[in-house]
Design an enzyme around this catalytic site. Sequence first.
Site, PDB file in Angstrom:
ATOM      1  N   GLY A 182      56.421 -41.047 -16.010  1.00  0.00           N
ATOM      2  CA  GLY A 182      56.613 -40.175 -14.854  1.00  0.00           C
ATOM      3  C   GLY A 182      58.056 -39.799 -14.605  1.00  0.00           C
ATOM      4  N   GLY A 187      59.803 -46.263 -16.246  1.00  0.00           N
ATOM      5  CA  GLY A 187      59.322 -45.173 -15.412  1.00  0.00           C
ATOM      6  C   GLY A 187      59.509 -45.557 -13.956  1.00  0.00           C
ATOM      7  N   ASP A 188      58.670 -45.007 -13.088  1.00  0.00           N
ATOM      8  CA  ASP A 188      58.813 -45.286 -11.660  1.00  0.00           C
ATOM      9  C   ASP A 188      58.210 -46.624 -11.247  1.00  0.00           C
ATOM     10  OD1 ASP A 188      60.119 -42.841 -10.916  1.00  0.00           O
ATOM     11  OD2 ASP A 188      58.212 -41.821 -11.266  1.00  0.00           O
ATOM     12  N   ASN A 238      61.530 -52.368 -19.063  1.00  0.00           N
ATOM     13  CA  ASN A 238      60.078 -52.434 -19.250  1.00  0.00           C
ATOM     14  C   ASN A 238      59.727 -51.957 -20.656  1.00  0.00           C
ATOM     15  OD1 ASN A 238      57.323 -52.382 -19.134  1.00  0.00           O
ATOM     16  ND2 ASN A 238      57.188 -50.638 -17.745  1.00  0.00           N
ATOM     17  N   ARG A 262      47.146 -35.619 -22.168  1.00  0.00           N
ATOM     18  CA  ARG A 262      45.958 -36.072 -21.441  1.00  0.00           C
ATOM     19  C   ARG A 262      45.902 -35.527 -20.026  1.00  0.00           C
ATOM     20  NH1 ARG A 262      47.077 -40.657 -18.039  1.00  0.00           N
ATOM     21  NH2 ARG A 262      49.221 -41.402 -18.309  1.00  0.00           N
ATOM     22  N   ASP A 289      45.486 -38.302 -12.185  1.00  0.00           N
ATOM     23  CA  ASP A 289      46.483 -39.319 -12.529  1.00  0.00           C
ATOM     24  C   ASP A 289      45.837 -40.584 -13.080  1.00  0.00           C
ATOM     25  OD1 ASP A 289      48.953 -40.544 -12.749  1.00  0.00           O
ATOM     26  OD2 ASP A 289      49.012 -41.190 -10.669  1.00  0.00           O
ATOM     27  N   THR A 329      60.545 -57.130 -18.622  1.00  0.00           N
ATOM     28  CA  THR A 329      59.332 -57.451 -17.878  1.00  0.00           C
ATOM     29  C   THR A 329      58.208 -57.774 -18.859  1.00  0.00           C
ATOM     30  OG1 THR A 329      58.785 -55.092 -17.740  1.00  0.00           O
ATOM     31  CG2 THR A 329      59.979 -56.058 -15.896  1.00  0.00           C
TER      32      THR A 329
END
Length: 489
Positions: free
Chosen positions: A210, A177-178, A119, A282, A269, A151
């Site tokens: 994450g 990430g996840d 990704n 952030r 989140d 992706t």
Amino acid sequence: MDQPESQLLLSDRFLINGTPASVNFFGDGKIRWSDGDTDRCLAVEKDVIGFASEGSRIRIRAIVENGGGFFCVGRRGNLLRKDFVFEIASADSHRLWSQKLREYIDSLGRPKRLFVFVNPYGGKKSASKIFQDGVTPLLKDADIQITIQETKHQLHAKAVTQTLDLSKYDGLVCVSGDGILVEVVNGLLERDDWDSAIKMPIGVVPAGTGNGMAKSLLDSVGDRCSPINAVLAIIRGHKRSLDVATIRQGETKFFSVLMLAWGLVADIDIESEKYRWMGSARLDFYALRRILHLRKYNGCISFVPAPGFEAFGEPSTYKGESTSGPNTFSPSQEGPLKVQQHGYQGPGIELEKLQWRRIDGPFVSIWLHNVPWGGEDTMAAPDAKFSDGYLDLIIMRDCPRLPLLASMSELNKGNHVKSPHVMYFKVKAFVLEPGYRTEDPTKGGIIDSDGEVLARGNGTYKCDQKSLMAYDSLQIAVDQGLATVFSPI
């Protein structure tokens, strides 16, 4: 690996990296030799990535602790790629060493063909560099054939997984990430052959924001959450089962392997995305803002507690949909009534027959977790297990601001669950009936699962965007050990 642990398979004398040595190869996969005054050892299963024959030489590609010591013991230091060149003069000995090494490595069941998702847009947009610099060289050293898919957009990995010819591969790898992991799991479970497809091992290389799954897997053995440790877990081929939670609202389903949040955690989140220019800061910034201007939500939760947690809540009855035999149909059905459902329909649990409990709001936060870590710095559920068949539920109904701030500062250690303002226990099934803010009944909340917005209530951040589900009642049930992941152990 039928050999007794101490059985000597081969013994010879030759040069290792130019130094004469007496070398022994044992049935437990350990290669031992003396290097001057120091006894050396390579454990093939743990240390050796692969090897290659080069004329009279055998080049062992290994991973050792940075600093030079390698003594067949558990290590948690920084790792370094290192070659050990065996110079074997005898052709017969060379052939025998190559044969025994190949037989042992093949007996470990390591993957030989992997389909890799990368990704390039997630997190710090570093996945492509991590893949080229950290992943590809190790997979090449392990003689693993790879097919690469970058992706291009959200749900691309899911779409590819739904139609991929899985017979060509020994595993799927997510360099991200996840988010890509979640897409892959959902893609596998939406296939017609989901029951065999979901057995395909999935590897996760941390390259996103994450990285909760990679952190959980590596931390389970005390390893640092790093790309090299994650790739080594994939190369070694160890696997473990992973629970999958089915989130259902009517005919709409979402398969979760990480978490579900409503209230404070979901607000932080998702709403913090408006401050993405701040980088990782952030989340801390917006968490402080949300604590200072704390919201509470009306609503109700119902759950089936795990054994030992029956004291939480009050007795209740099941309010969701019937789940009897979701993946089968009765052979007695005839004609138009006999309809085969597409893909996995959820665990075959008769929820209406279980003992339900309930807790009424208002709530500050509802948080369900499948694995211990929600991110590299967030140990959300310290008691969570990968395949115990339960979700860990963290509830906060009310909490003064200062204790709440103190609890949030303990998230990196998992000590927030020790707060007297927190209820923490395990559940087999769960129903969420989300309500509106106590201070403003015209505004709802956000339901977040595995980093994706499932539902947005009126007046929430980007509430005009279409979401998968309505801001209404939804149910969750766990299927124990449904998926398989590459793991350090």
